[in-house]
Structure formats: structure tokens, C-alpha cells
Write an enzyme that holds these catalytic residues in place. Sequence first.
Site, PDB file in Angstrom:
ATOM      1  N   HIS A  81      43.824 -22.848  -7.628  1.00  0.00           N
ATOM      2  CA  HIS A  81      43.003 -23.136  -8.743  1.00  0.00           C
ATOM      3  C   HIS A  81      42.281 -24.470  -8.663  1.00  0.00           C
ATOM      4  O   HIS A  81      42.701 -25.574  -8.577  1.00  0.00           O
ATOM      5  CB  HIS A  81      43.941 -23.540 -10.184  1.00  0.00           C
ATOM      6  CG  HIS A  81      43.156 -23.731 -11.395  1.00  0.00           C
ATOM      7  ND1 HIS A  81      43.297 -23.248 -12.633  1.00  0.00           N
ATOM      8  CD2 HIS A  81      42.112 -24.859 -11.743  1.00  0.00           C
ATOM      9  CE1 HIS A  81      42.479 -23.653 -13.231  1.00  0.00           C
ATOM     10  NE2 HIS A  81      41.662 -24.754 -13.090  1.00  0.00           N
ATOM     11  N   HIS A  83      37.604 -26.209  -8.483  1.00  0.00           N
ATOM     12  CA  HIS A  83      36.412 -25.806  -9.007  1.00  0.00           C
ATOM     13  C   HIS A  83      35.495 -26.265  -7.934  1.00  0.00           C
ATOM     14  O   HIS A  83      34.864 -27.222  -7.998  1.00  0.00           O
ATOM     15  CB  HIS A  83      36.105 -26.859 -10.202  1.00  0.00           C
ATOM     16  CG  HIS A  83      37.036 -26.218 -11.435  1.00  0.00           C
ATOM     17  ND1 HIS A  83      36.548 -25.463 -12.570  1.00  0.00           N
ATOM     18  CD2 HIS A  83      38.178 -26.590 -11.588  1.00  0.00           C
ATOM     19  CE1 HIS A  83      37.605 -25.322 -13.329  1.00  0.00           C
ATOM     20  NE2 HIS A  83      38.585 -25.797 -12.836  1.00  0.00           N
ATOM     21  N   HIS A 232      42.166 -20.682 -18.086  1.00  0.00           N
ATOM     22  CA  HIS A 232      42.384 -21.979 -18.530  1.00  0.00           C
ATOM     23  C   HIS A 232      43.384 -21.973 -19.909  1.00  0.00           C
ATOM     24  O   HIS A 232      42.776 -21.395 -20.881  1.00  0.00           O
ATOM     25  CB  HIS A 232      41.232 -22.920 -18.706  1.00  0.00           C
ATOM     26  CG  HIS A 232      40.824 -23.189 -17.297  1.00  0.00           C
ATOM     27  ND1 HIS A 232      40.419 -22.498 -16.361  1.00  0.00           N
ATOM     28  CD2 HIS A 232      40.533 -24.424 -17.016  1.00  0.00           C
ATOM     29  CE1 HIS A 232      39.923 -23.033 -15.525  1.00  0.00           C
ATOM     30  NE2 HIS A 232      39.806 -24.179 -15.638  1.00  0.00           N
ATOM     31  N   GLU A 235      45.162 -26.698 -22.182  1.00  0.00           N
ATOM     32  CA  GLU A 235      44.959 -27.963 -21.465  1.00  0.00           C
ATOM     33  C   GLU A 235      44.626 -29.148 -22.713  1.00  0.00           C
ATOM     34  O   GLU A 235      43.648 -29.708 -22.810  1.00  0.00           O
ATOM     35  CB  GLU A 235      43.796 -27.846 -20.782  1.00  0.00           C
ATOM     36  CG  GLU A 235      43.636 -29.083 -19.652  1.00  0.00           C
ATOM     37  CD  GLU A 235      42.575 -28.876 -18.652  1.00  0.00           C
ATOM     38  OE1 GLU A 235      42.333 -29.906 -17.860  1.00  0.00           O
ATOM     39  OE2 GLU A 235      41.565 -27.977 -18.723  1.00  0.00           O
ATOM     40  N   ASP A 332      42.871 -28.489  -8.937  1.00  0.00           N
ATOM     41  CA  ASP A 332      41.886 -28.407  -9.894  1.00  0.00           C
ATOM     42  C   ASP A 332      40.599 -29.130  -9.402  1.00  0.00           C
ATOM     43  O   ASP A 332      40.478 -28.981  -8.363  1.00  0.00           O
ATOM     44  CB  ASP A 332      42.549 -29.172 -11.177  1.00  0.00           C
ATOM     45  CG  ASP A 332      41.856 -28.653 -12.285  1.00  0.00           C
ATOM     46  OD1 ASP A 332      41.122 -27.642 -12.439  1.00  0.00           O
ATOM     47  OD2 ASP A 332      42.466 -28.976 -13.662  1.00  0.00           O
ATOM     48  N   ASN A 333      40.002 -29.821 -10.331  1.00  0.00           N
ATOM     49  CA  ASN A 333      38.799 -30.420 -10.026  1.00  0.00           C
ATOM     50  C   ASN A 333      38.956 -31.621  -9.009  1.00  0.00           C
ATOM     51  O   ASN A 333      40.076 -32.084  -8.967  1.00  0.00           O
ATOM     52  CB  ASN A 333      38.148 -31.232 -11.116  1.00  0.00           C
ATOM     53  CG  ASN A 333      37.912 -30.223 -12.293  1.00  0.00           C
ATOM     54  OD1 ASN A 333      38.835 -29.685 -12.940  1.00  0.00           O
ATOM     55  ND2 ASN A 333      36.496 -29.881 -12.610  1.00  0.00           N
TER      56      ASN A 333
END
Length: 431
Positions: A81, A83, A232, A235, A332-333
Site C-alpha cells: 500500500h 501512493h 482505505h 483511518e 503508505d504515503n
Amino acid sequence: MTSQDQPPHDLAPGEPFVLRGVHVPATFTAFEGGAEIVTADIAIEQGRIAFVAPSLAETPSAWRDIRLDRMMVWPCFVEAHTHLDSTQIWARSPNPDGTFGSAASAIIADRETHWTPDDMRRRMDFGLRCAYAHGVRAMRTHLASQNEQIEQRWEIFSEVRAAWAGRIDLQAVPLISTDVLADDVWFARVLDVVRRHGGVLGGFAHVSPLVDASLERLFDAADKYGLALDFHADETDDATSDIVRRVATLADRRGGGMQVMVGHCCSLAVQDETEVDRTLDLMARAGLSVVSLPGCNLYLQARAPGRTPRWRGVTLLHEMAARDIPICIGGDNCRDPYNPYGDFNPLESFQDAVRIAHLDHPVGDWPLSVTTTPGALVSQAQAIVAGAPADLVLYRAKSYNELFVRHGAGRLVMRDGIFVDAPLPDFSELD
């Protein structure tokens, strides 16, 4: 590194050899006996693992010995996961206060101003070179799909995926609100790009009057076209957010045969224990898999000016593991307004999770969460056993303590049985 920790420079392509005296987390092997780290010899021929045996076992005399006594060997990683489309924009679009709302605003403004095809290709390639240098073999990324550039962004992703074929296998999921997917036109557009580009269906789901209908139609489309689903979910530290339960209910109703992943699942940690147990039991029965994003959630969750955060933002990993729910850990990011940190390094994500969620004493099977578990769901990454591809990451360490204290320093990456030269790109390229 010492000379004994370096592979020979004259190793010929296809030449069979044995990595002697390396240290391997037992969970990656077929060894039995209780030790967390085993000392082994790994034989490699024609890009694959020929055998794994206790160190100093008999091997064919014609095979070359390579002694790497202080190296720990892992399979290459799978990032479940991230981005890629928003990566590496922190310098030009920082988050002014570290909050979720400010991150969303900053991403949107940067997207509308800077996201040309050349800008996206350049940043994606930079991120993938980071990942490759850290030993990533496959990656699932979420792509912003909520405005008129949706088709263009997926085309750019497919171009980048083709350019990286054979090095990192890429898979994409639309990042779009389930409320937007309630619109027939938008749903058709999203479904079209996912199918044309071999993607995974999904979006970010939040409690609203439209969410149940949107989830239902996503499940219907995934069932009809044989697509996996990825959401998602929850969160937030709002205990009333129950998207995971809604997704699990739908999956269970359909017999639990679909591949469904839910990411974040933070609100489970602040809900009533009885309801949590019911939800987790339902998730296990429905066959859901989970990806926890500890680094990014640690940055975003429970942030308020002048107030020390009271919780860590991670989901209930131990309770899920007790129910045999497949668990992945992702980054993640990366260097964007949602998370200024990260380098597409799954070992760093794993180290974060070990510390934040107490995945130690023993570490046990938790290393599977960044390797073989996401590998079964995304692509690639196999155990260190005979017949598996020789896609390996070697670290200068004999124990988990050495590995974590030095943050995986002294890394070597092997792909198809060949040590590759994979330097990290310099940040000056982004100036």
C-alpha cells in the site's frame, strides 16, 4: 563491510554458487527447531534457489563458495500500500500543521498546479528507484482518480509499469471516495480504467448515507469481472467509524471467496471490546486481509496543537494474528503532505511496526507481513526455499537487534541470482 561481506566481482552470470554461513529468519525457511534466526547455506543456480541447508552441509564440489558470515538474508519485499502519484512533493507542498485536513488540501493544490505527465513520470521513477534499491520486488499503489485527469493518470501509470517490468511488478487501485462512486457516470469511468489497466477495484470508504450502496455495487462489479478489492477504511480515531465491519459483512454474505483488502482500520483500536471481537471474527470468517500503515498513521493520527498524542494510530495487529487474518505492513504515503518521511523501504516500515505495535519477544512470523503475505496478494515474494526465485536482500547483521539498531545498513540486493548495483537516487534530482 569487511571483505568477507562482499560478493566476488568476478561471479559469472549463471555460475552456480553457495552463500555460506548466512543468517536467515527461520520463518522464511522450512527449518524446524525453535531458533528465530538460523545459520544456513543457500545454493543458487540459474537464478533460483537450488537448496537451503544447515550451514556447512555437503554441497557439490564444483559450486563456488561465497562466505558472507555476518549477513542476514531476507526475500525481496512486497509493498502492499503506497501512493506513487503523490510521492516526493513535500519540498514544494509541505503540510503546514501536520493534520489530515491540511494534508488533503495541500495534495489537491499540488495536483492541480504541478501534476503534468512529465512531473508524474519523474517522481514515480524516483520513488521506484528508491524501492528497487531497498529490495522491493512488487508494489500496489493507489492513484488519485477523482477528477477529469483520471484516464491520463492511469495511462501514465501503465507507461511507468511497462518501463519497470521485470524489476518491480506494479499494481494500481483507484483512490476515490465511495460517495463519488455513487454516481453512475463516475463509477463507469473508474471501472473502465481499472479493467483496461489490469487494476484492483476500490476507493476510500467513509461513513455516509451513500456508502452501503457504493460498497454493494463495488462488490457486484468485482464479482462480475473477477477483480480484487482494496479499501482505505476507518483511518480515524472516531469510534463510530465502522467501514471495516460493513466491508466484512458484504464479503461474508458472498461466501468469503473474494480477495478483499482493507487498509488502516485505525478506529478498531478505540471501539468497544465486545464489538471489536465481533468485527474481527467476521473479518476472519469473510477472508479479509489487512494492511497496516504504522508510519503514516503515527504522523497523522491524534494530532492537535499543543497536545501530546495519546494513541499510536495502529490497528489491532495481535488480535488479528490470533484469528489468522492475513496481515501486511505498508509504507503508505512517502514524502508528501500526508507523510513527510519514508523512502519506499519496507524494512523501515517493519521496524516502525515492531516498535509501535510490540511485534517482538518473539518477532516470530511478523517478517512475513512485508514479504510473503503481501506477495500472495499482490505479486512475487516467496519463502527462502528450494525452487524459489533468488530475489534476496542481504543485510550486515546476525540478529534482529543488529538489523534494527543499524537500520539495515550494509545492504546488498540480489535479483534472479545476480547481485545488482542499485544505488539510491540523490534528492538533488528533484530540485
